[in-house]
Design an enzyme around this catalytic site. Sequence first.
Site, PDB file in Angstrom:
ATOM      1  CE  LYS A  22      -1.623   1.560   4.094  1.00 29.38           C
ATOM      2  NZ  LYS A  22      -1.341   2.960   4.449  1.00 29.38           N
ATOM      3  CG  ASN A  23       2.302   2.737   3.555  1.00 31.15           C
ATOM      4  OD1 ASN A  23       1.159   3.116   3.285  1.00 31.15           O
ATOM      5  ND2 ASN A  23       2.703   2.481   4.790  1.00 31.15           N
ATOM      6  NE  ARG A  92      -0.791  12.249   7.520  1.00 33.96           N
ATOM      7  CZ  ARG A  92      -0.399  13.491   7.691  1.00 33.96           C
ATOM      8  NH1 ARG A  92      -1.120  14.324   8.386  1.00 33.96           N
ATOM      9  NH2 ARG A  92       0.739  13.911   7.174  1.00 33.96           N
ATOM     10  CB  CYS A 116      -3.587  11.308  11.815  1.00 37.36           C
ATOM     11  SG  CYS A 116      -3.314   9.582  11.509  1.00 37.36           S
ATOM     12  NE  ARG A 121       0.658  10.264   9.862  1.00 36.49           N
ATOM     13  CZ  ARG A 121       0.168   9.309   9.068  1.00 36.49           C
ATOM     14  NH1 ARG A 121      -1.066   8.894   9.210  1.00 36.49           N
ATOM     15  NH2 ARG A 121       0.918   8.777   8.135  1.00 36.49           N
ATOM     16  N   PRO A 122       2.428  16.537  11.236  1.00 34.64           N
ATOM     17  CG  PRO A 122       4.328  17.544  12.142  1.00 34.64           C
ATOM     18  CD  PRO A 122       3.411  16.366  12.306  1.00 34.64           C
ATOM     19  CB  ILE A 123       2.853  18.430   5.794  1.00 35.29           C
ATOM     20  CG1 ILE A 123       1.976  19.680   5.748  1.00 35.29           C
ATOM     21  CG2 ILE A 123       1.992  17.179   5.851  1.00 35.29           C
ATOM     22  CD1 ILE A 123       1.260  19.838   4.392  1.00 35.29           C
ATOM     23  CG  ASP A 124       7.365  20.451  10.038  1.00 34.86           C
ATOM     24  OD1 ASP A 124       6.683  19.400  10.063  1.00 34.86           O
ATOM     25  OD2 ASP A 124       8.430  20.563  10.657  1.00 34.86           O
ATOM     26  CG  LEU A 125      10.176  17.758   8.302  1.00 34.79           C
ATOM     27  CD1 LEU A 125      10.453  16.334   8.782  1.00 34.79           C
ATOM     28  CD2 LEU A 125      11.399  18.639   8.568  1.00 34.79           C
ATOM     29  CG  ASP A 309       3.311   1.458   9.431  1.00 30.74           C
ATOM     30  OD1 ASP A 309       2.903   2.302  10.238  1.00 30.74           O
ATOM     31  OD2 ASP A 309       3.610   1.727   8.247  1.00 30.74           O
ATOM     32  NE  ARG A 401      -7.434   4.448   5.510  1.00 35.69           N
ATOM     33  CZ  ARG A 401      -6.947   5.569   5.986  1.00 35.69           C
ATOM     34  NH1 ARG A 401      -7.232   5.942   7.202  1.00 35.69           N
ATOM     35  NH2 ARG A 401      -6.180   6.325   5.257  1.00 35.69           N
TER      36      ARG A 401
HETATM   37  N1  EPU Z   1       6.922  14.473  10.628  1.00 39.24           N
HETATM   38  C1  EPU Z   1       7.196  15.784  10.932  1.00 39.24           C
HETATM   39  N2  EPU Z   1       7.098  16.703   9.923  1.00 39.24           N
HETATM   40  C2  EPU Z   1       6.763  16.372   8.648  1.00 39.24           C
HETATM   41  C3  EPU Z   1       6.493  15.013   8.357  1.00 39.24           C
HETATM   42  C4  EPU Z   1       6.585  14.081   9.378  1.00 39.24           C
HETATM   43  O1  EPU Z   1       7.514  16.129  12.060  1.00 39.24           O
HETATM   44  O2  EPU Z   1       6.701  17.259   7.785  1.00 39.24           O
HETATM   45  C5  EPU Z   1       7.023  13.451  11.707  1.00 39.24           C
HETATM   46  C6  EPU Z   1       5.717  12.716  11.926  1.00 39.24           C
HETATM   47  O3  EPU Z   1       4.859  13.420  12.786  1.00 39.24           O
HETATM   48  C7  EPU Z   1       6.195  11.399  12.495  1.00 39.24           C
HETATM   49  C8  EPU Z   1       7.504  11.178  11.775  1.00 39.24           C
HETATM   50  O4  EPU Z   1       7.909  12.457  11.289  1.00 39.24           O
HETATM   51  O5  EPU Z   1       6.448  11.540  13.862  1.00 39.24           O
HETATM   52  C9  EPU Z   1       7.439  10.195  10.623  1.00 39.24           C
HETATM   53  O6  EPU Z   1       6.393  10.543   9.759  1.00 39.24           O
HETATM   54  P1  EPU Z   1       6.451  10.246   8.211  1.00 39.24           P
HETATM   55  O7  EPU Z   1       6.309  11.550   7.470  1.00 39.24           O
HETATM   56  O8  EPU Z   1       7.625   9.408   7.890  1.00 39.24           O
HETATM   57  O9  EPU Z   1       5.135   9.415   7.990  1.00 39.24           O
HETATM   58  P2  EPU Z   1       4.269   9.419   6.688  1.00 39.24           P
HETATM   59  O10 EPU Z   1       5.139   9.538   5.510  1.00 39.24           O
HETATM   60  O11 EPU Z   1       3.136  10.376   6.824  1.00 39.24           O
HETATM   61  C10 EPU Z   1       4.377   6.844   6.238  1.00 39.24           C
HETATM   62  C11 EPU Z   1       3.380   5.730   6.123  1.00 39.24           C
HETATM   63  C12 EPU Z   1       2.831   5.405   7.502  1.00 39.24           C
HETATM   64  C13 EPU Z   1       3.997   5.023   8.411  1.00 39.24           C
HETATM   65  C14 EPU Z   1       5.031   6.170   8.450  1.00 39.24           C
HETATM   66  C15 EPU Z   1       6.269   5.826   9.241  1.00 39.24           C
HETATM   67  C16 EPU Z   1       2.498   6.061   3.910  1.00 39.24           C
HETATM   68  C17 EPU Z   1       1.358   6.403   3.043  1.00 39.24           C
HETATM   69  N3  EPU Z   1       2.311   6.132   5.225  1.00 39.24           N
HETATM   70  O12 EPU Z   1       3.646   7.958   6.741  1.00 39.24           O
HETATM   71  O13 EPU Z   1       1.982   4.278   7.338  1.00 39.24           O
HETATM   72  O14 EPU Z   1       3.530   4.789   9.709  1.00 39.24           O
HETATM   73  O15 EPU Z   1       5.442   6.487   7.096  1.00 39.24           O
HETATM   74  O16 EPU Z   1       6.888   4.704   8.729  1.00 39.24           O
HETATM   75  O17 EPU Z   1       3.551   5.685   3.416  1.00 39.24           O
HETATM   76  C18 EPU Z   1       0.272   2.779   7.908  1.00 39.24           C
HETATM   77  O18 EPU Z   1       0.494   2.213   6.826  1.00 39.24           O
HETATM   78  O19 EPU Z   1      -0.459   2.305   8.808  1.00 39.24           O
HETATM   79  C19 EPU Z   1       0.891   4.091   8.140  1.00 39.24           C
HETATM   80  C20 EPU Z   1       0.447   4.945   9.052  1.00 39.24           C
END
Ligand code: EPU
Length: 434
Positions: A22-23, A92, A116, A121-125, A309, A401
């Site tokens: 999925k991811n 998301r 969430c 789960r911010p998107i600042d990065l 996960d 999902r």
């Molecule tokens: N984070 C920030 N700022 C950002 C982005 C992330 O502080 O701009 C933090 C998050 O809050 C978190 C950490 O960084 O604490 C890691 O988040 P990441 O961005 O890596 O997560 P993601 O890309 O949103 C993906 C998977 C998730 C999985 C995480 C971690 C997808 C679609 N989702 O999410 O999958 O838990 O990586 O491995 O790829 C799941 O499948 O159940 C699931 C939640």
Amino acid sequence: MEVFRIRGGRKLEGAVTASGSKNAALPLFAASLLSSEESILENVPDLSDIRFMAEILLEMGAEVEKTGPTTWKINPSQIVPCAPYELVRKMRASVCLLGPLVGRLGKAEIPMPGGCVIGNRPIDLHIRAMQRMGAEVELKAGVVQVNAENLRGNSIFMGGRHGSTVTGTANAIMAAVLAPGKTTIDSAACEPEITDLCAMLRNMGANIEGIGSHMIEIEGVESLRGCRHRVIPDRIEAATYALAAAITGGEVCVRGGRLDHLGAFVNVMNACGVRIDAQSENEISVKTNEDGLRSLEAITLPYPGFPTDLQAQTCALACKAKGLSILTERVYPSRFMPVPELLRMGAEISLEGASSIIRGGTPLTGAPVMASDLRASAALILAGLAAEGETWVQRIYHLDRGYDAFEKKLQGLGAEVERLPESEMPSAFGAQLS
Ligand code: EPU
């Protein structure tokens, strides 16, 4: 709404196949937008998240068609840079449309993904990466608006408080492949799903080096072509079947289980008495030692660390392992939603900060429980497989999902799991839960 009824106590045996990841697949759908030509994705899992993503692309003007049980054709020759809020808010992962839209159209309007249940789960990065490449980013009425008429390569640092971001790295890569000049992405996430994305982009003509490492270098190209790409197997799904085998003391082969994608998980499993061996590059066998499960310890970290996960499902296993187990979250410090539900099944778990401490070895008993998210659903179903009596899991739409035909695959291994309408739940349970 539907529920799962599980009658516990059966040892799982046989072989099962993990579907496509999925991811990996979700960002690959987004990546297809980087070309004006048609792309074909194979080995796509049948999941509601995939159907949401297909609907989003359709709304944006792409032609999207499911041409076989696991094959999708995407023709994005005509697309608009705006993703629809009604669909985006449901998933998301739609945030990974940002990079391709900025890369190909120099413009993106994506509703800010909402809250969430697994934590903040911010998107600042993601936003910082776009800004480093020359984009102007504004948040207006809940919509992230990005203008990048003069996108250009630059150095980007993707690490945050909780390590590298997976979809943030995907966005940076997808914008950079069409940005003139050189982009270096330091502290890049190196999950297998990112490697798969890079493989598809290379197939489309992108110039990417350092794939699979924390330092990715990209030389922007003028345009990309369409491609045909096969999605990697889902490592989290494969490991969930390994855990299902272990929690029931069974013996199972998981096709699509790749030892090279599951190192940290296999390490923890071996230490607690579950033997996992490679049968081939794409298949693992799982067997629990005769003397049962020992307590375990794991800390979730970005890849190649122990995956967040799998934390919830591993917690269910720890309930069956004699002694004190500790699971610590370093990616989502509050991702412990299934714990109160496991307590209803007789588990002994306490939460201390970002750790769960599990006193395992006491019997689990079936109960009506409520799933809060995707991995929590899997954890409760695993617990049900090991519990005495009947477990009813509600809100299994979360499961749909991310697990393709979960009950059918478990039935194939001998589990007594059934998907039923909620009305079939014993009324005493219904009253208790409403
Ligand atoms: N984070 C920030 N700022 C950002 C982005 C992330 O502080 O701009 C933090 C998050 O809050 C978190 C950490 O960084 O604490 C890691 O988040 P990441 O961005 O890596 O997560 P993601 O890309 O949103 C993906 C998977 C998730 C999985 C995480 C971690 C997808 C679609 N989702 O999410 O999958 O838990 O990586 O491995 O790829 C799941 O499948 O159940 C699931 C939640």
